[in-house]
Design a protein around this motif. Structure first.
Motif, PDB file in Angstrom:
ATOM      1  N   GLU A   3       0.845  -1.196   0.000  1.00 21.26           N
ATOM      2  CA  GLU A   3       0.000   0.000   0.000  1.00 21.26           C
ATOM      3  C   GLU A   3       0.877   1.241   0.000  1.00 21.26           C
ATOM      4  OE1 GLU A   3      -3.279   0.219  -0.183  1.00 21.26           O
ATOM      5  OE2 GLU A   3      -3.656  -1.917  -0.055  1.00 21.26           O
ATOM      6  N   THR A   4       0.363   2.314  -0.582  1.00 19.93           N
ATOM      7  CA  THR A   4       1.037   3.601  -0.585  1.00 19.93           C
ATOM      8  C   THR A   4       0.332   4.516   0.394  1.00 19.93           C
ATOM      9  OG1 THR A   4       1.595   3.308  -2.904  1.00 19.93           O
ATOM     10  CG2 THR A   4       1.735   5.538  -2.029  1.00 19.93           C
ATOM     11  N   ALA A   5       1.101   5.289   1.164  1.00 16.95           N
ATOM     12  CA  ALA A   5       0.503   6.164   2.168  1.00 16.95           C
ATOM     13  C   ALA A   5       1.295   7.461   2.273  1.00 16.95           C
ATOM     14  CB  ALA A   5       0.477   5.461   3.517  1.00 16.95           C
ATOM     15  N   VAL A  19      -3.803   6.318   3.975  1.00 18.15           N
ATOM     16  CA  VAL A  19      -3.606   5.207   3.051  1.00 18.15           C
ATOM     17  C   VAL A  19      -4.478   5.457   1.837  1.00 18.15           C
ATOM     18  CG1 VAL A  19      -3.787   2.726   2.733  1.00 18.15           C
ATOM     19  CG2 VAL A  19      -3.146   3.640   4.962  1.00 18.15           C
ATOM     20  N   GLY A  21      -5.871   4.316  -2.114  1.00 16.69           N
ATOM     21  CA  GLY A  21      -6.279   3.084  -2.779  1.00 16.69           C
ATOM     22  C   GLY A  21      -5.551   2.793  -4.068  1.00 16.69           C
ATOM     23  N   THR A  22      -4.249   3.021  -4.132  1.00 21.57           N
ATOM     24  CA  THR A  22      -3.530   2.837  -5.388  1.00 21.57           C
ATOM     25  C   THR A  22      -3.425   1.384  -5.806  1.00 21.57           C
ATOM     26  OG1 THR A  22      -1.442   2.814  -4.219  1.00 21.57           O
ATOM     27  CG2 THR A  22      -2.165   4.914  -5.152  1.00 21.57           C
ATOM     28  N   SER A  23      -3.308   0.469  -4.865  1.00 18.91           N
ATOM     29  CA  SER A  23      -3.132  -0.936  -5.250  1.00 18.91           C
ATOM     30  C   SER A  23      -4.373  -1.472  -5.946  1.00 18.91           C
ATOM     31  CB  SER A  23      -2.801  -1.786  -4.033  1.00 18.91           C
ATOM     32  OG  SER A  23      -3.864  -1.758  -3.118  1.00 18.91           O
ATOM     33  N   SER A  39      -9.383   6.632   0.973  1.00 12.07           N
ATOM     34  CA  SER A  39      -8.281   6.945   1.868  1.00 12.07           C
ATOM     35  C   SER A  39      -8.757   6.744   3.293  1.00 12.07           C
ATOM     36  CB  SER A  39      -7.775   8.368   1.656  1.00 12.07           C
ATOM     37  OG  SER A  39      -8.764   9.295   1.993  1.00 12.07           O
ATOM     38  N   GLU A  59       5.730   3.236   1.336  1.00 10.11           N
ATOM     39  CA  GLU A  59       5.046   2.005   0.953  1.00 10.11           C
ATOM     40  C   GLU A  59       5.188   1.045   2.114  1.00 10.11           C
ATOM     41  OE1 GLU A  59       5.453   1.597  -3.877  1.00 10.11           O
ATOM     42  OE2 GLU A  59       6.801   0.454  -2.611  1.00 10.11           O
ATOM     43  N   GLU A  61       3.682  -2.954   3.701  1.00 11.49           N
ATOM     44  CA  GLU A  61       3.081  -4.226   3.307  1.00 11.49           C
ATOM     45  C   GLU A  61       2.574  -4.947   4.544  1.00 11.49           C
ATOM     46  OE1 GLU A  61       4.414  -8.019   0.576  1.00 11.49           O
ATOM     47  OE2 GLU A  61       5.938  -6.784   1.498  1.00 11.49           O
TER      48      GLU A  61
END
Length: 150
Positions: A3-5, A19, A21-23, A39, A59, A61
């Motif tokens: 995840e990207t934050a 966070v 929602g890019t994934s 987010s 990022e 995980e």
């Protein structure tokens, strides 16, 4: 899942992030064009080897061994079995009343949650999200629309 934050706040031992929602959104045909912005505010342990400040992107995980099904069973399934099964067993095989049986079963579920909390705190590195790396701001996110969750 990675995840990207975006870092919103840096505390002593943790960081507060938005966070995004890019994934899930990056593979969508409507990525960048829909009105849906996913987010949420999340607290993560602060990495020891990287200098992080407000506004940075990271990022992280979640552990691969923790699936949604496993977490759901641990948090809801087992306590439900303890409450319902415990009440049925106590009512059927003891001379305890219905309300007292239910109370003891709820107490048993509370003890289960206490043990689960103790175990996950003891093995926090195994059960909490961990940072992969600090990254540059992603290009596929409309940063102005995200805003800060306060």
């Amino acid at each position: 899942m990675i995840e990207t934050a975006r870092v919103v706040k840096v505390e002593k031992n943790s960081i507060v992030v938005n966070v995004t929602g890019t994934s899930a959104c990056s593979s969508c045909a409507m990525s960048g064009h829909c009105a849906f912005t996913s987010s949420s505010k999340t607290i993560l342990p602060k990495p020891k080897d990287v200098e992080i400040k407000e506004g940075d992107y990271v990022e992280f995980e979640t552990p691969k061994h923790l699936s949604a099904t496993k977490v759901s069973v641990l948090l809801y399934g087992i306590p439900l079995i303890i409450i319902i099964g415990g009440t049925m067993v106590l009512v059927a095989f003891t001379k305890i009343g219905n309300l007292e049986s239910l109370g003891l079963s709820v107490l048993g579920a509370g003890i289960y949650y206490w043990i689960l909390n103790w175990y996950t705190k003891k093995h926090e590195d195994k059960y909490s999200p961990y940072h992969v790396r600090k990254i540059e701001p992603p290009e596929n996110i409309n940063i102005e629309r995200l805003g800060d969750l306060k």
